[in-house]
Design an enzyme around this catalytic site. Sequence first.
Site, PDB file in Angstrom:
ATOM      1  N   ASP A 110      -7.694  10.454  -1.751  1.00 55.20           N
ATOM      2  CA  ASP A 110      -6.368  10.055  -1.052  1.00 55.20           C
ATOM      3  C   ASP A 110      -5.815  11.416  -0.543  1.00 55.20           C
ATOM      4  OD1 ASP A 110      -6.817   7.476  -2.235  1.00 55.20           O
ATOM      5  OD2 ASP A 110      -5.674   8.170  -3.872  1.00 55.20           O
ATOM      6  N   GLU A 119      -3.899  -0.645   2.839  1.00 52.75           N
ATOM      7  CA  GLU A 119      -3.180   0.227   2.135  1.00 52.75           C
ATOM      8  C   GLU A 119      -3.079   1.412   2.826  1.00 52.75           C
ATOM      9  OE1 GLU A 119      -4.846   0.227  -1.726  1.00 52.75           O
ATOM     10  OE2 GLU A 119      -6.875   0.636  -1.175  1.00 52.75           O
TER      11      GLU A 119
HETATM   12  O1  FUB Z   1      -6.388   6.288  -5.436  1.00 52.68           O
HETATM   13  C1  FUB Z   1      -6.010   5.077  -5.907  1.00 52.68           C
HETATM   14  C2  FUB Z   1      -5.930   4.028  -4.872  1.00 52.68           C
HETATM   15  O2  FUB Z   1      -7.035   3.930  -4.325  1.00 52.68           O
HETATM   16  C3  FUB Z   1      -5.098   4.774  -3.563  1.00 52.68           C
HETATM   17  O3  FUB Z   1      -3.775   4.540  -4.072  1.00 52.68           O
HETATM   18  C4  FUB Z   1      -5.627   3.685  -2.479  1.00 52.68           C
HETATM   19  O4  FUB Z   1      -5.107   4.162  -1.285  1.00 52.68           O
HETATM   20  C5  FUB Z   1      -6.890   3.982  -2.774  1.00 52.68           C
HETATM   21  O5  FUB Z   1      -7.714   4.852  -2.217  1.00 52.68           O
END
Ligand code: FUB
Length: 450
Positions: free
Chosen positions: A36, A210
Site C-alpha cells: 500500500d 478501495e
Molecule cells: O493492506 C491491507 C489492505 O489491503 C489495504 O488497506 C487495502 O487497500 C489492501 O491493499
Amino acid sequence: MKCYKLLLYAVPAVLLFPERSTSAQNPLIHDQFTADPSARVFDGKVYVYPSHDIPASENRGRIGWFCMEDYHVFSSSNLTDWTDHGVIVSQNRVGWADSTSYSMWAPDCIEKNGRYYFYFPSVPKDAGQRRGFAIGVAVADKPEGPFVPQPEPIKNVRGIDPNAFIDKDGQAYLYWSMGEIFVARLAENMLELASEPQVVEDLPDTGLKEGPYVFERNGIYYMTYPHVQNKIERLEYAMGDHPLGPFRFAGVIMDESPTGCWTNHQSIIEFEDQWYLFYHHNDLSPRFDKARSIRIDSLFFNADGSIQNVTPTLRGVGATEAAQRIEPDRFSLKSDQGVSIAFLDTLDTFKGWKTIFDMKDAWIRYNAVDFGDDTYQSLQVKAWSQAGGTLQVRLDRADGPVISEIIIPEGVEWETVSSPVTVNPQGIQHLVMLLGSETPVEVDWIRFIK
Ligand code: FUB
C-alpha cells in the site's frame, strides 16, 4: 522482542532503529514486507509511507490474514537508493487503537504549512459490537517524524485506506473506503472533518472499490482506486473537474496481478519531470499474498489527459551505478529460452534472487547502468558453475561489443570472480549478460571496479 516493545513507549523509534540504506529495483524493499505505498515528494525527495506486513502467529494477529503492527517510512533522492527511517507509528503507541488487532492498514501522509499529517486506519479499543476501522492522525515537523499520534481517531469516519489531498485553493480533502469510496472536506487543522462524508458517485457500481488516491494534473482531478472488476483487484481511475467529483470512469491503470496477488494499492507522483506509479505485488511471498512488496514503474499520460496502462516490470525505474551491485534477475528483457530466475534461498526469500543461464547464447538485458565518465578496470561477478563456465557482459545487445568475459571456475559454492574490462562504457548504458559456454552458470550479481 518484549524489551523492544516496552522500550518503544519511552524512546523515539528513530533512536532504536538506525537508518538503513538499500539499493533496489522491483520490489524496492528486500528486508521486510511492504504494501500500500503512499508516495509523496517533500523538499525534493521522495518519501514512501507503506503498510508493513508481518507474519501472523498464534498470539499475533489472525493466521492467513493481514497482520500489521507499525509503519516505517522510506526516502530516496533517485528512486534507486532507499533509506529506511525506521518505525514512525506503532499500534502500541496509539492511545485509541486496539494493540491486539494488528490492523495498521494502508496509510497516507501529507504536508501543510511545514507540518506532516500521517493518516492511518486501525481498529479502535472500544469498538465493541461495531468492530470496524477508524482513522487516526499522527503529526510531525519532519517527513520522517517523530510523529505524535492524536489521542482520538477522526470523528465521523469509519473505514480504511485514508488519502489526503490539498487543492490549489488550499482546501484539504480526506478520502477513505468502506466498500465504496467516501470524501469529506478536512478542517484547517487537518485533524477533523469540515463537512459530512459523502459517497464518491459514478465509479463502477459492482465489485469492491478501495484505496482511493487523488491527484491533480492540468486542472483534471484523478480519482485512482483498486477495484475488483473480475476476481482480484486491478488499478482503475476516473477523471473529474473538482475534488468532490463527479468523476467519470476513465480506464485501467494496471491490470490484475500476473502472480495472483489479490490486492493492489497505488499512489502516483511527479518527480523530476516524470510521473511514477507506486503499487505492490507479492514478489517475496509468492505463496501468500498478504505479505506484499512495493514497486515503482513509470507512468505516462496521453495528450487528452488519459493514463496509459502500466505494465509491471522487474527492472523498475532509475539508473543503477556501475559500481553498485547490478542484479540481472531484475532484468529488462531476456531471451525466450535458456535463462530463468529463482530465489537464492526459498526458505529466506529476503536473500533475493539469482539468474540461471543453462543454454549457450541465452541472454538477459539490464537497462540503465550509469558509468558516468569514470574508467573501470575490472568486472566482478558473484556466480557459481558446477562444471565451470563463461559469462560475457556486452554493451546494449546480445551481439554488442564485449565489455568483459568472465571464466567461472568449476565449483560447488558461490564465488566472486573478477575479469578485466576491455571496453570502457561512458554515461548510461544497457548491459547484456550472455552465457558463452555449453555449461550452465548461475549469477547473483555483477559490479564494476574502478
Ligand atoms: O493492506 C491491507 C489492505 O489491503 C489495504 O488497506 C487495502 O487497500 C489492501 O491493499
